[in-house]
Design an enzyme around this catalytic site. Structure first.
Site, PDB file in Angstrom:
ATOM      1  N   LYS A  67      -9.623   5.936  -3.089  1.00 25.53           N
ATOM      2  CA  LYS A  67      -8.196   5.909  -2.979  1.00 25.53           C
ATOM      3  C   LYS A  67      -7.675   4.518  -3.767  1.00 25.53           C
ATOM      4  CE  LYS A  67      -4.212   7.184  -1.168  1.00 25.53           C
ATOM      5  NZ  LYS A  67      -3.648   6.954  -2.722  1.00 25.53           N
ATOM      6  N   LYS A 103      -9.319   3.370  -8.667  1.00 28.74           N
ATOM      7  CA  LYS A 103      -8.170   2.795  -9.323  1.00 28.74           C
ATOM      8  C   LYS A 103      -8.128   3.439 -10.606  1.00 28.74           C
ATOM      9  CE  LYS A 103      -5.192  -0.549  -8.472  1.00 28.74           C
ATOM     10  NZ  LYS A 103      -4.902  -1.039  -7.046  1.00 28.74           N
ATOM     11  N   THR A 187       3.811  -2.146   1.793  1.00 28.02           N
ATOM     12  CA  THR A 187       3.012  -3.564   1.310  1.00 28.02           C
ATOM     13  C   THR A 187       3.841  -4.589   1.781  1.00 28.02           C
ATOM     14  OG1 THR A 187       2.302  -2.032  -0.713  1.00 28.02           O
ATOM     15  CG2 THR A 187       1.941  -4.366  -0.633  1.00 28.02           C
ATOM     16  N   ASN A 218       8.462  -4.903  -5.965  1.00 26.78           N
ATOM     17  CA  ASN A 218       8.561  -4.038  -4.701  1.00 26.78           C
ATOM     18  C   ASN A 218       8.192  -4.786  -3.406  1.00 26.78           C
ATOM     19  OD1 ASN A 218       8.752  -1.794  -2.940  1.00 26.78           O
ATOM     20  ND2 ASN A 218       6.632  -1.102  -3.713  1.00 26.78           N
ATOM     21  N   SER A 345      -0.042   5.265   2.573  1.00 27.67           N
ATOM     22  CA  SER A 345      -0.545   6.248   1.901  1.00 27.67           C
ATOM     23  C   SER A 345      -1.510   7.094   2.737  1.00 27.67           C
ATOM     24  CB  SER A 345      -1.435   5.538   0.500  1.00 27.67           C
ATOM     25  OG  SER A 345      -0.704   5.249  -0.408  1.00 27.67           O
TER      26      SER A 345
HETATM   27  N1  GLU Z   1      -1.893   0.061  -5.447  1.00 27.79           N
HETATM   28  C1  GLU Z   1      -1.971  -0.416  -3.868  1.00 27.79           C
HETATM   29  C2  GLU Z   1      -3.049  -1.360  -3.527  1.00 27.79           C
HETATM   30  O1  GLU Z   1      -3.509  -1.769  -4.656  1.00 27.79           O
HETATM   31  C3  GLU Z   1      -1.972   1.184  -3.123  1.00 27.79           C
HETATM   32  C4  GLU Z   1      -2.914   2.215  -3.150  1.00 27.79           C
HETATM   33  C5  GLU Z   1      -2.811   3.394  -2.557  1.00 27.79           C
HETATM   34  O2  GLU Z   1      -1.899   3.409  -1.943  1.00 27.79           O
HETATM   35  O3  GLU Z   1      -3.640   4.101  -2.415  1.00 27.79           O
HETATM   36  O4  GLU Z   1      -3.342  -1.228  -2.363  1.00 27.79           O
END
Ligand code: GLU
Length: 419
Positions: A67, A103, A187, A218, A345
């Site tokens: 994820k 990622k 976040t 954001n 998420s």
């Molecule tokens: N990009 C965000 C992070 O670094 C969210 C990742 C997600 O929701 O899977 O945590």
């Protein structure tokens, strides 16, 4: 400077002084499980075709499908994507989510693209990685410079390829396409819950506590607003165009407006300051909320904040750790402080799988209770082990990964000498 990934490994080393884990899991966590490098073709509006390097990494899937977000930024590279995927592994473990870490990204400056180019790029990326991702193997989401709209295009492209609507393949989608209530603010909300939980433990009040936020995207903008509403004095914020300062507290509405109309918070009324200066401000709480390596060996000694809340991933380079510790700066690590995004998420993925959607209040309550619980666990472990929050968070993550790896079978299980 060591590579980003070397820096990430240094944090594991620090945690390993306090916990024993099997060689199996140590070996497994030393490099990514699977890495994909692609060339993403983009037909520009002027007719020119250009190829941009794209990546998707599944770092570890011991705790579940990979994820993690997809980043569009000119500096995206294999080392960065792997490191970000590693941090996702740790983050999901700290929060107890049933996910591993992944990622992705494209090395491109999205600010130079028209909306139509951005859509073509997003769809072209999914064309390249469609066989690699999936709701049970690897679930992307937004990251730096990507947003619900980009996730919507990506899910739609996945539908075209598969001739089926697969909502749980990607999170952070627009609510109209199966996104969760509360994902966009998650976040910033999560970072605020972590701070609130720690402030209670420290027996400190928001009143009279000053905050500076480096990065007004954001997450940073939401965090700044929540802090101001709770009674903190937000004295400085910045973005890539520069920053703005007011010792009595900023007018965040005016700042958000300046960013919208003029492209940067620094266009608002007030005393301007640079991104370097904001990091060195004398404040109680400094929240770096943009990119990696904002605090390094070069400037760590000049940080005068008492607490750093890492809303970005990796804003403190590992070579800065010792100096910050020696100077008594407490660091609330990214793998806890910014985990609210991936937590919602997870909620989105659950809602997609059940095709049953939760009210905004339910999402908010569940996020808060997860964040408070994880923060308490990290703070308690830090106290027992007499270590910083970062090491405590890594210890907790490694324990969870170790337990899950053991449950699947490790060298001890396969030994024939019963030793
Ligand atoms: N990009 C965000 C992070 O670094 C969210 C990742 C997600 O929701 O899977 O945590």
């Amino acid at each position: 400077m060591p590579s980003l990934f070397d820096g990430a490994s240094a944090r594991i080393e620090a945690a390993l002084a306090h916990i024993e884990i099997s060689d199996d899991i140590a070996q497994q966590l030393a490099q990514p499980d699977t890495a994909l490098k692609v060339s993403v073709p983009l037909r520009h509006d002027d007719g020119a075709m250009k190829l941009y390097p794209g990546y998707r990494v599944r770092y570890d899937t011991t705790l579940g499908p990979a994820k993690g977000g997809i980043r569009f930024h000119p500096d995206v590279n294999a080392d960065e994507v792997s490191t970000l995927a590693f941090w996702m592994t740790m983050k999901c473990a700290v929060l107890g989510l049933p996910f591993g870490g992944g990622k992705g990204g494209i090395a491109i400056d999205p600010k130079q693209l028209s909306p139509a180019e951005l859509e073509r790029l997003s769809r072209a990326y999914i064309d390249k990685v469609a066989d690699f991702i999936g709701p049970d193997s690897d679930i992307p989401a937004p990251d730096v410079n990507t947003n619900p709209r980009v996730m919507g295009w990506m899910m739609d492209q996945y539908r075209i390829i598969n001739r089926a609507e697969v909502r749980d393949v990607i999170t952070g989608k627009p609510v109209e396409m199966g996104g969760s209530a509360g994902r966009t603010t998650a976040t910033g909300d999560g970072a605020f819950h972590t701070l609130t939980t720690l402030m209670k433990r420290w027996e400190r009040e928001p009143d009279g506590t000053t905050v500076a936020v480096q990065g007004f995207g954001n997450a940073g903008a939401r965090f700044a607003r929540l802090c101001a509403e709770a009674g903190y004095t937000v004295v400085a914020v910045s973005d890539s165009g520069g920053g703005i300062y007011n010792a009595d507290g900023l007018d965040l509405d005016a700042i958000a407006k300046a960013k919208e109309t003029d492209g940067s918070v620094s266009a608002a009324d007030g005393q301007t300051l640079s991104n370097d200066e904001i990091v060195e401000l004398e404040v109680d709480i400094l929240a770096p909320a943009a990119l990696e390596n904002v605090i390094t060996a070069d400037n760590a000694d000049r940080v005068r904040a008492g607490v750093i809340v890492e809303i970005a991933n990796g804003p403190v380079a590992s070579e800065a750790d010792r100096t910050l510790e020696d100077n008594g700066v407490q660091v609330v690590p990214d793998i806890l402080a910014n985990a609210g995004g991936v937590t919602v998420s997870y909620f989105e993925w659950v809602q997609n799988r059940q095709a049953w959607y939760w009210a905004a209040d339910t999402v908010a309550e569940r996020l808060q209770s997860r964040m408070v619980e994880a923060t308490e666990a990290v703070a308690e472990r830090a106290e027992t082990l007499e270590v910083g929050y970062r090491t405590a968070a890594y210890v907790i993550a490694l324990e969870k990964l170790e337990a899950a790896a053991k449950a699947r079978g490790t060298s001890a299980f396969f030994r024939t000498d019963n030793g």
